[in-house]
Scaffold this motif. Sequence first.
Motif, PDB file in Angstrom:
ATOM      1  N   ARG A  44      94.903  21.400  30.626  1.00 53.83           N
ATOM      2  CA  ARG A  44      95.736  20.304  30.158  1.00 53.83           C
ATOM      3  C   ARG A  44      96.435  19.599  31.315  1.00 53.83           C
ATOM      4  NH1 ARG A  44      97.936  20.041  24.500  1.00 53.83           N
ATOM      5  NH2 ARG A  44      98.713  17.925  24.431  1.00 53.83           N
ATOM      6  N   CYS A  45      96.685  20.311  32.399  1.00 54.02           N
ATOM      7  CA  CYS A  45      97.399  19.745  33.549  1.00 54.02           C
ATOM      8  C   CYS A  45      96.467  19.138  34.591  1.00 54.02           C
ATOM      9  CB  CYS A  45      98.247  20.833  34.210  1.00 54.02           C
ATOM     10  SG  CYS A  45      99.611  21.444  33.184  1.00 54.02           S
ATOM     11  N   ALA A  46      95.166  19.233  34.388  1.00 53.01           N
ATOM     12  CA  ALA A  46      94.206  18.789  35.406  1.00 53.01           C
ATOM     13  C   ALA A  46      94.392  17.309  35.736  1.00 53.01           C
ATOM     14  CB  ALA A  46      92.786  19.040  34.927  1.00 53.01           C
ATOM     15  N   GLY A  47      94.569  17.026  37.015  1.00 49.76           N
ATOM     16  CA  GLY A  47      94.664  15.660  37.502  1.00 49.76           C
ATOM     17  C   GLY A  47      95.973  14.959  37.212  1.00 49.76           C
ATOM     18  N   LEU A  48      96.980  15.668  36.739  1.00 48.22           N
ATOM     19  CA  LEU A  48      98.240  15.051  36.330  1.00 48.22           C
ATOM     20  C   LEU A  48      99.371  15.439  37.284  1.00 48.22           C
ATOM     21  CD1 LEU A  48      98.025  15.608  32.463  1.00 48.22           C
ATOM     22  CD2 LEU A  48      97.344  13.582  33.780  1.00 48.22           C
ATOM     23  N   ASP A  49     100.466  14.663  37.207  1.00 53.11           N
ATOM     24  CA  ASP A  49     101.686  14.978  37.954  1.00 53.11           C
ATOM     25  C   ASP A  49     102.561  15.862  37.073  1.00 53.11           C
ATOM     26  OD1 ASP A  49     101.022  13.358  40.200  1.00 53.11           O
ATOM     27  OD2 ASP A  49     101.625  11.577  39.063  1.00 53.11           O
ATOM     28  N   VAL A  50     102.873  17.043  37.568  1.00 58.94           N
ATOM     29  CA  VAL A  50     103.529  18.076  36.773  1.00 58.94           C
ATOM     30  C   VAL A  50     104.864  18.460  37.402  1.00 58.94           C
ATOM     31  CG1 VAL A  50     103.337  20.429  35.852  1.00 58.94           C
ATOM     32  CG2 VAL A  50     101.300  18.968  36.002  1.00 58.94           C
ATOM     33  N   LEU A  51     105.857  18.632  36.572  1.00 61.31           N
ATOM     34  CA  LEU A  51     107.137  19.230  36.957  1.00 61.31           C
ATOM     35  C   LEU A  51     107.251  20.583  36.291  1.00 61.31           C
ATOM     36  CD1 LEU A  51     110.153  19.367  37.910  1.00 61.31           C
ATOM     37  CD2 LEU A  51     110.718  18.169  35.762  1.00 61.31           C
ATOM     38  N   GLU A  52     107.567  21.626  37.073  1.00 59.69           N
ATOM     39  CA  GLU A  52     107.994  22.874  36.446  1.00 59.69           C
ATOM     40  C   GLU A  52     109.501  22.972  36.589  1.00 59.69           C
ATOM     41  OE1 GLU A  52     107.190  27.459  35.480  1.00 59.69           O
ATOM     42  OE2 GLU A  52     106.426  26.811  37.421  1.00 59.69           O
ATOM     43  N   ALA A  53     110.178  22.891  35.468  1.00 59.96           N
ATOM     44  CA  ALA A  53     111.631  22.959  35.429  1.00 59.96           C
ATOM     45  C   ALA A  53     112.046  24.405  35.182  1.00 59.96           C
ATOM     46  CB  ALA A  53     112.169  22.056  34.319  1.00 59.96           C
ATOM     47  N   GLY A  54     112.583  25.033  36.227  1.00 58.63           N
ATOM     48  CA  GLY A  54     112.897  26.450  36.161  1.00 58.63           C
ATOM     49  C   GLY A  54     111.689  27.236  36.638  1.00 58.63           C
ATOM     50  N   SER A  55     111.365  27.114  37.914  1.00 60.15           N
ATOM     51  CA  SER A  55     110.095  27.637  38.432  1.00 60.15           C
ATOM     52  C   SER A  55     110.160  29.082  38.887  1.00 60.15           C
ATOM     53  CB  SER A  55     109.601  26.763  39.583  1.00 60.15           C
ATOM     54  OG  SER A  55     110.624  26.537  40.531  1.00 60.15           O
ATOM     55  N   GLY A  56     111.359  29.660  38.993  1.00 63.18           N
ATOM     56  CA  GLY A  56     111.472  31.075  39.321  1.00 63.18           C
ATOM     57  C   GLY A  56     110.781  31.439  40.613  1.00 63.18           C
ATOM     58  N   GLU A  57     109.937  32.477  40.554  1.00 65.27           N
ATOM     59  CA  GLU A  57     109.240  32.976  41.738  1.00 65.27           C
ATOM     60  C   GLU A  57     108.244  31.962  42.283  1.00 65.27           C
ATOM     61  OE1 GLU A  57     106.248  35.207  44.115  1.00 65.27           O
ATOM     62  OE2 GLU A  57     105.920  34.019  42.298  1.00 65.27           O
ATOM     63  N   GLY A  58     107.696  31.128  41.405  1.00 66.33           N
ATOM     64  CA  GLY A  58     106.781  30.085  41.834  1.00 66.33           C
ATOM     65  C   GLY A  58     105.319  30.342  41.532  1.00 66.33           C
ATOM     66  N   TYR A  59     104.995  31.546  41.025  1.00 65.84           N
ATOM     67  CA  TYR A  59     103.588  31.875  40.799  1.00 65.84           C
ATOM     68  C   TYR A  59     102.951  30.955  39.759  1.00 65.84           C
ATOM     69  CZ  TYR A  59     104.994  34.154  36.450  1.00 65.84           C
ATOM     70  OH  TYR A  59     105.502  34.396  35.196  1.00 65.84           O
ATOM     71  N   GLY A  60     103.704  30.584  38.719  1.00 76.10           N
ATOM     72  CA  GLY A  60     103.143  29.735  37.677  1.00 76.10           C
ATOM     73  C   GLY A  60     102.836  28.339  38.194  1.00 76.10           C
ATOM     74  N   ALA A  61     103.767  27.778  38.960  1.00 71.91           N
ATOM     75  CA  ALA A  61     103.542  26.455  39.547  1.00 71.91           C
ATOM     76  C   ALA A  61     102.351  26.484  40.493  1.00 71.91           C
ATOM     77  CB  ALA A  61     104.798  25.993  40.276  1.00 71.91           C
ATOM     78  N   ALA A  62     102.190  27.591  41.224  1.00 72.93           N
ATOM     79  CA  ALA A  62     101.047  27.713  42.131  1.00 72.93           C
ATOM     80  C   ALA A  62      99.736  27.745  41.357  1.00 72.93           C
ATOM     81  CB  ALA A  62     101.188  28.966  42.988  1.00 72.93           C
ATOM     82  N   MET A  63      99.731  28.383  40.197  1.00 69.89           N
ATOM     83  CA  MET A  63      98.535  28.367  39.354  1.00 69.89           C
ATOM     84  C   MET A  63      98.225  26.943  38.897  1.00 69.89           C
ATOM     85  SD  MET A  63      99.248  31.748  36.996  1.00 69.89           S
ATOM     86  CE  MET A  63      97.808  31.504  35.947  1.00 69.89           C
ATOM     87  N   VAL A  64      99.245  26.241  38.415  1.00 69.94           N
ATOM     88  CA  VAL A  64      99.056  24.876  37.927  1.00 69.94           C
ATOM     89  C   VAL A  64      98.568  23.968  39.053  1.00 69.94           C
ATOM     90  CG1 VAL A  64     100.245  22.873  36.944  1.00 69.94           C
ATOM     91  CG2 VAL A  64     100.728  25.157  36.063  1.00 69.94           C
ATOM     92  N   ALA A  65      99.043  24.220  40.267  1.00 74.27           N
ATOM     93  CA  ALA A  65      98.672  23.381  41.413  1.00 74.27           C
ATOM     94  C   ALA A  65      97.187  23.466  41.757  1.00 74.27           C
ATOM     95  CB  ALA A  65      99.508  23.754  42.631  1.00 74.27           C
ATOM     96  N   THR A  66      96.494  24.496  41.265  1.00 69.09           N
ATOM     97  CA  THR A  66      95.050  24.572  41.502  1.00 69.09           C
ATOM     98  C   THR A  66      94.294  23.529  40.684  1.00 69.09           C
ATOM     99  OG1 THR A  66      94.666  26.231  39.752  1.00 69.09           O
ATOM    100  CG2 THR A  66      95.202  27.050  41.963  1.00 69.09           C
ATOM    101  N   ARG A  67      94.951  22.898  39.710  1.00 68.21           N
ATOM    102  CA  ARG A  67      94.292  21.898  38.860  1.00 68.21           C
ATOM    103  C   ARG A  67      95.000  20.537  38.876  1.00 68.21           C
ATOM    104  NH1 ARG A  67      91.401  24.632  34.761  1.00 68.21           N
ATOM    105  NH2 ARG A  67      90.638  26.588  35.657  1.00 68.21           N
ATOM    106  N   ALA A  68      96.319  20.541  39.002  1.00 65.34           N
ATOM    107  CA  ALA A  68      97.099  19.306  38.866  1.00 65.34           C
ATOM    108  C   ALA A  68      96.968  18.422  40.098  1.00 65.34           C
ATOM    109  CB  ALA A  68      98.570  19.644  38.629  1.00 65.34           C
ATOM    110  N   ALA A  69      97.277  17.130  39.918  1.00 68.52           N
ATOM    111  CA  ALA A  69      97.324  16.215  41.056  1.00 68.52           C
ATOM    112  C   ALA A  69      98.500  16.547  41.959  1.00 68.52           C
ATOM    113  CB  ALA A  69      97.416  14.774  40.567  1.00 68.52           C
ATOM    114  N   SER A  70      99.652  16.873  41.363  1.00 67.28           N
ATOM    115  CA  SER A  70     100.828  17.272  42.123  1.00 67.28           C
ATOM    116  C   SER A  70     101.682  18.171  41.253  1.00 67.28           C
ATOM    117  CB  SER A  70     101.651  16.054  42.561  1.00 67.28           C
ATOM    118  OG  SER A  70     102.259  15.419  41.444  1.00 67.28           O
ATOM    119  N   VAL A  71     102.423  19.072  41.892  1.00 68.89           N
ATOM    120  CA  VAL A  71     103.349  19.946  41.178  1.00 68.89           C
ATOM    121  C   VAL A  71     104.679  19.948  41.916  1.00 68.89           C
ATOM    122  CG1 VAL A  71     103.866  22.260  40.332  1.00 68.89           C
ATOM    123  CG2 VAL A  71     101.502  21.431  40.304  1.00 68.89           C
TER     124      VAL A  71
END
Length: 272
Positions: A44-71
């Motif tokens: 769902r995040c592929a090619g899109l600009d994504v904000l993770e609000a409350g990113s904690g350790e960062g592992y989830g944002a790093a996963m999303v960054a493998t598909r998103a245009a930006s995180v």
Amino acid sequence: MTDYQPTPQSDQLALTGERTVPGIAAENYWFRRHEVAYEYILDRCAGLDVLEAGSGEGYGAAMVATRAASVTCVDYDEQAVEHTRRRYPELIVHQGNLIDLPLADASVDVVVNFQVIEHLWDQSAFVAECHRVLRPGGVLLMSTPNRITFSPGRDTPLNPFHTRELNAAEMTELLAGAGSEASGPNVTGAGGGFDVQQMLGVFHGATLRALDEKWGGSIIDAQIERALAGDEWPAELTDDVAAVATADFDILSATDADIDASLDLFAVAVRR
């Protein structure tokens, strides 16, 4: 599955009880229960600009960054922010308050907010901020422990770090109404809110249901009871918890399962 690799122990963020982190055997059940939601949204995040609000350790944002245009990440905790910047240099990371996001109006396509809303005092103000930073038609992806199953029969949350937990109806009401009365320079689309496109739930799959039976009805309770008592875990419990994988959880819609029986709620909400 993704090509993301968990944080090595040598660069591990401290486990405080307020957030989950990868790489700790005794924490693995909770980590995988959170991680499965990130796996679910990758396409769902592929090619899109994504904000993770409350990113904690960062592992989830790093996963999303493998598909998103930006995180872009925003987190209030300075230690977590410093860790995320060091461990995941591909991410844009800001330290900031979630009810005053340091992003421009209509600047992202997706806001991810997993296992965070229950920690916030002003939940409506936060959702209004999500509405502000999303582009028209943008999507808010939000997960939270289901109050009915996470703190059953309690007036206050079981977890001392939680301020207000939600059931599915309360979560839907929060998303639909937040921002509808807001106005001012930091709010766009006053009278907005979100349309909840899907209300999903995280459930134990077959392997975890078998472990529930093995551990007296609930592998969750088996972990919590020993942690609260300060007892050493039996090796078999440690091994069972360490072996839990995201594939052991099911994410089901409210049309396919009793959403009030879910472990975590997972809303897909579209910005009006």
